[in-house]
Design a protein around this motif. Structure first.
Motif, PDB file in Angstrom:
ATOM      1  N   VAL A   1     -27.956  18.011  19.704  1.00  0.00           N
ATOM      2  CA  VAL A   1     -29.307  18.489  18.983  1.00  0.00           C
ATOM      3  C   VAL A   1     -29.954  17.554  18.403  1.00  0.00           C
ATOM      4  O   VAL A   1     -31.254  17.229  18.545  1.00  0.00           O
ATOM      5  CB  VAL A   1     -28.858  19.628  18.213  1.00  0.00           C
ATOM      6  CG1 VAL A   1     -29.893  20.067  17.502  1.00  0.00           C
ATOM      7  CG2 VAL A   1     -28.029  20.689  18.973  1.00  0.00           C
ATOM      8  N   LEU A   2     -29.100  16.725  17.593  1.00  0.00           N
ATOM      9  CA  LEU A   2     -29.701  15.636  16.752  1.00  0.00           C
ATOM     10  C   LEU A   2     -30.307  14.607  17.846  1.00  0.00           C
ATOM     11  O   LEU A   2     -31.692  14.245  17.212  1.00  0.00           O
ATOM     12  CB  LEU A   2     -28.684  14.951  15.873  1.00  0.00           C
ATOM     13  CG  LEU A   2     -29.393  13.931  14.847  1.00  0.00           C
ATOM     14  CD1 LEU A   2     -30.292  14.545  13.766  1.00  0.00           C
ATOM     15  CD2 LEU A   2     -28.363  13.222  14.166  1.00  0.00           C
ATOM     16  N   SER A   3     -29.791  14.148  18.831  1.00  0.00           N
ATOM     17  CA  SER A   3     -30.595  13.155  19.510  1.00  0.00           C
ATOM     18  C   SER A   3     -31.741  13.687  20.129  1.00  0.00           C
ATOM     19  O   SER A   3     -32.595  12.975  20.322  1.00  0.00           O
ATOM     20  CB  SER A   3     -29.520  12.595  20.486  1.00  0.00           C
ATOM     21  OG  SER A   3     -29.129  13.758  21.630  1.00  0.00           O
TER      22      SER A   3
ATOM     23  N   ILE B   1     -42.779  19.036  27.345  1.00  0.00           N
ATOM     24  CA  ILE B   1     -41.960  19.175  28.412  1.00  0.00           C
ATOM     25  C   ILE B   1     -40.527  18.682  27.708  1.00  0.00           C
ATOM     26  O   ILE B   1     -39.421  19.170  27.813  1.00  0.00           O
ATOM     27  CB  ILE B   1     -42.619  18.280  29.435  1.00  0.00           C
ATOM     28  CG1 ILE B   1     -43.740  18.825  30.088  1.00  0.00           C
ATOM     29  CG2 ILE B   1     -41.150  18.083  30.439  1.00  0.00           C
ATOM     30  CD1 ILE B   1     -44.348  17.882  30.931  1.00  0.00           C
ATOM     31  N   LEU B   2     -40.667  17.473  26.922  1.00  0.00           N
ATOM     32  CA  LEU B   2     -39.367  17.160  26.224  1.00  0.00           C
ATOM     33  C   LEU B   2     -38.776  18.278  25.635  1.00  0.00           C
ATOM     34  O   LEU B   2     -37.716  18.600  25.369  1.00  0.00           O
ATOM     35  CB  LEU B   2     -39.869  15.773  25.408  1.00  0.00           C
ATOM     36  CG  LEU B   2     -39.871  14.537  25.959  1.00  0.00           C
ATOM     37  CD1 LEU B   2     -40.146  13.354  25.118  1.00  0.00           C
ATOM     38  CD2 LEU B   2     -38.639  14.285  26.721  1.00  0.00           C
ATOM     39  N   SER B   3     -39.511  19.050  24.953  1.00  0.00           N
ATOM     40  CA  SER B   3     -39.116  20.022  24.015  1.00  0.00           C
ATOM     41  C   SER B   3     -38.388  21.174  24.778  1.00  0.00           C
ATOM     42  O   SER B   3     -37.341  21.899  24.389  1.00  0.00           O
ATOM     43  CB  SER B   3     -40.271  20.666  23.167  1.00  0.00           C
ATOM     44  OG  SER B   3     -39.872  21.936  22.535  1.00  0.00           O
ATOM     45  N   ILE B   4     -39.028  21.320  26.142  1.00  0.00           N
ATOM     46  CA  ILE B   4     -38.406  22.469  27.009  1.00  0.00           C
ATOM     47  C   ILE B   4     -36.745  21.774  27.203  1.00  0.00           C
ATOM     48  O   ILE B   4     -36.014  22.763  27.202  1.00  0.00           O
ATOM     49  CB  ILE B   4     -39.028  22.653  28.208  1.00  0.00           C
ATOM     50  CG1 ILE B   4     -40.355  23.272  27.890  1.00  0.00           C
ATOM     51  CG2 ILE B   4     -38.088  23.255  29.300  1.00  0.00           C
ATOM     52  CD1 ILE B   4     -41.136  23.487  29.068  1.00  0.00           C
ATOM     53  N   TYR B   5     -36.810  20.516  27.610  1.00  0.00           N
ATOM     54  CA  TYR B   5     -35.496  20.168  27.763  1.00  0.00           C
ATOM     55  C   TYR B   5     -34.546  19.896  26.347  1.00  0.00           C
ATOM     56  O   TYR B   5     -33.305  20.594  26.607  1.00  0.00           O
ATOM     57  CB  TYR B   5     -35.517  18.852  28.483  1.00  0.00           C
ATOM     58  CG  TYR B   5     -34.088  18.250  28.834  1.00  0.00           C
ATOM     59  CD1 TYR B   5     -33.307  18.689  29.789  1.00  0.00           C
ATOM     60  CD2 TYR B   5     -33.715  17.346  27.946  1.00  0.00           C
ATOM     61  CE1 TYR B   5     -32.029  18.276  30.168  1.00  0.00           C
ATOM     62  CE2 TYR B   5     -31.992  16.913  28.109  1.00  0.00           C
ATOM     63  CZ  TYR B   5     -31.452  17.291  29.246  1.00  0.00           C
ATOM     64  OH  TYR B   5     -30.390  16.957  29.367  1.00  0.00           O
ATOM     65  N   PHE B   6     -34.942  19.577  25.432  1.00  0.00           N
ATOM     66  CA  PHE B   6     -34.143  19.370  24.397  1.00  0.00           C
ATOM     67  C   PHE B   6     -33.809  20.284  23.635  1.00  0.00           C
ATOM     68  O   PHE B   6     -32.617  20.637  22.984  1.00  0.00           O
ATOM     69  CB  PHE B   6     -34.540  18.082  23.414  1.00  0.00           C
ATOM     70  CG  PHE B   6     -34.328  16.856  24.180  1.00  0.00           C
ATOM     71  CD1 PHE B   6     -33.298  16.268  24.490  1.00  0.00           C
ATOM     72  CD2 PHE B   6     -35.588  16.013  24.490  1.00  0.00           C
ATOM     73  CE1 PHE B   6     -33.076  14.953  25.127  1.00  0.00           C
ATOM     74  CE2 PHE B   6     -35.400  14.729  25.039  1.00  0.00           C
ATOM     75  CZ  PHE B   6     -34.121  14.437  25.153  1.00  0.00           C
ATOM     76  N   ASP B   7     -34.911  21.403  23.173  1.00  0.00           N
ATOM     77  CA  ASP B   7     -34.642  22.335  22.352  1.00  0.00           C
ATOM     78  C   ASP B   7     -34.191  23.747  22.882  1.00  0.00           C
ATOM     79  O   ASP B   7     -33.140  24.453  22.472  1.00  0.00           O
ATOM     80  CB  ASP B   7     -36.020  22.804  21.786  1.00  0.00           C
ATOM     81  CG  ASP B   7     -36.552  21.606  20.728  1.00  0.00           C
ATOM     82  OD1 ASP B   7     -35.548  20.927  20.355  1.00  0.00           O
ATOM     83  OD2 ASP B   7     -37.630  21.542  20.505  1.00  0.00           O
TER      84      ASP B   7
END
Lengths: 293, 94
Positions: free
Chosen positions: A208-210, A250-256
């Motif tokens: 989560v942190l990364s 888009i990054l938020s869809i993957y990471f979050d």
């Protein structure tokens, strides 16, 4: 009838507000205490206040407050889903509740066996807490799962459970299991025993942190890039970071969303596997038979 | 003199963080192998796609752990360690 349905409606509104209000409170606290900052800002959880304690002062941090908000919201969701389930008339929400219960019970039965079917509520609690905590990042709040203390606490609970079920097969067997192939390897076995909760905590929190660190780095980099490219535009137009539209989402869809939900699933799965594999079922049944004789 | 010491601390922390992330190679290779084998398995038995996918994701997440240890160390070296070392240096100088 009318009076009763009005009462039902009022309680419903109470439960829904129980689900929504904690997040609003968390957002308001964050807005009141945090000054907006420009540029890269990667810090740990903010400390709201410190309670004086005899041995060591107890800091109340953002992650603790947020995780208690999550607890209250999940509690409200459970009450809302099961409200009026005995009225004889099943609605959509009751089917959703039944679906959740059925799925988790199937998962627990498939992975841990019949003996552990009482574990379903605990696994559901772990899943819901972890998933909602990770999704909290979507609201712009500090996700409690990116704090090692919160996840470490969960991992400690799991460690206690594992040790309890290993002990249940017989204390002598438990002590013997440390010198398993040869007694010379006992220190290594102890290290691998202690490494279980540490690796569980680090896996969840590191993921989560990364994700949040990479998101912040990309967003700041795009801001700098767009201010370099669109410098020639007059006035306020030049200060709008046009390049920040799109890619961070888009990054938020993957990471979050994806990574957070996957980590919740993996944490619950590992809990089940470790607890079930640590319990020596054969030895336990042999001892039970001996006791009955 | 103090500035040079701080510069050495910051530079060495950055170098250490970069070196620690070499550990990212291992999980990359491992997860690549896992996904390749999963693709083969799905190609052989398309009906077992769901099981293979969940098992693969699980294995990938576990293989990722060593990389994440390195990541945690790198993050600590960049965001936590410099301040700590500078505090120690200040208290040593007096």
């Amino acid at each position: 009838m009318n009076k009763k349905s009005r009462w039902f409606f009022t309680v419903d509104i109470l439960y829904i507000s129980m689900m929504v209000l904690p997040f609003l409170v968390a957002i308001i606290i964050k807005i009141l205490t945090n000054a907006p900052s420009a540029g890269i800002d990667i810090t740990g959880a903010d400390i709201y206040f410190t309670l004086p304690m005899p041995i060591q002062n107890l800091p109340i941090t953002e992650s603790q407050v947020n995780s208690f908000c999550v607890v209250v919201a999940v509690f409200g969701l459970c009450l809302f889903l099961t409200h009026g389930i005995n009225n004889g008339k099943l609605t959509t929400r009751h089917h959703v509740a039944e679906w959740i219960v059925e799925k988790v019970e199937n998962m627990v039965d498939g992975n841990m066996g019949k003996y552990f079917s009482g574990f379903a509520p605990f696994i559901t609690a772990v899943l819901a807490l972890s998933a909602v905590s990770s999704l909290l990042a979507l609201l712009g709040l500090y996700a409690p799962t990116s704090d090692v203390n919160i996840v470490g606490g969960w991992a400690l609970i799991v460690f206690v459970l594992i040790t309890y079920y290993k002990f249940k097969g017989g204390p002598v067997q438990y002590v013997k299991s440390f010198g398993d192939p040869v007694p010379l390897l006992a220190p290594l076995n102890i290290i691998s025993e202690v490494a279980t909760p540490i690796s569980m905590a680090f896996r969840h929190y590191g993921n989560v942190l990364s994700g949040s660190v990479i998101s912040v780095l990309v967003a700041t980099g795009l801001q700098g890039l767009s201010s370099m490219i669109f410098k020639f535009l007059p006035g306020v137009l030049g200060e709008i970071p046009f390049l920040q539209i799109g890619l961070p989402a888009i990054l938020s869809i993957y990471f979050d969303i994806f990574s957070g939900l996957l980590q919740a699933y993996i944490f619950a799965m590992l809990t089940m596997l470790y607890v079930a594999s640590g319990f020596p079922a054969e030895i336990y049944e042999k001892r039970k038979l001996k006791k009955q004789k | 003199m103090f500035e040079i010491a701080v510069a050495i601390i910051l530079g060495c922390c950055a170098l250490g963080a970069g070196t620690a992330m070499v550990a990212g190679i291992g999980p990359g290779i491992g997860e690549g192998n896992a996904v390749a084998k999963a693709c083969e398995a799905i190609g052989r038995q398309p009906e077992s796609k769901g099981d293979v996918t969940t098992t693969m994701l699980m294995g990938c997440a576990i293989a990722e752990t060593t990389g994440l240890y390195a990541l945690v160390i790198a993050i600590l070296l960049i965001f936590v360690a410099p301040n700590m070392f500078i505090e120690i240096l200040k208290s040593a100088i007096g």
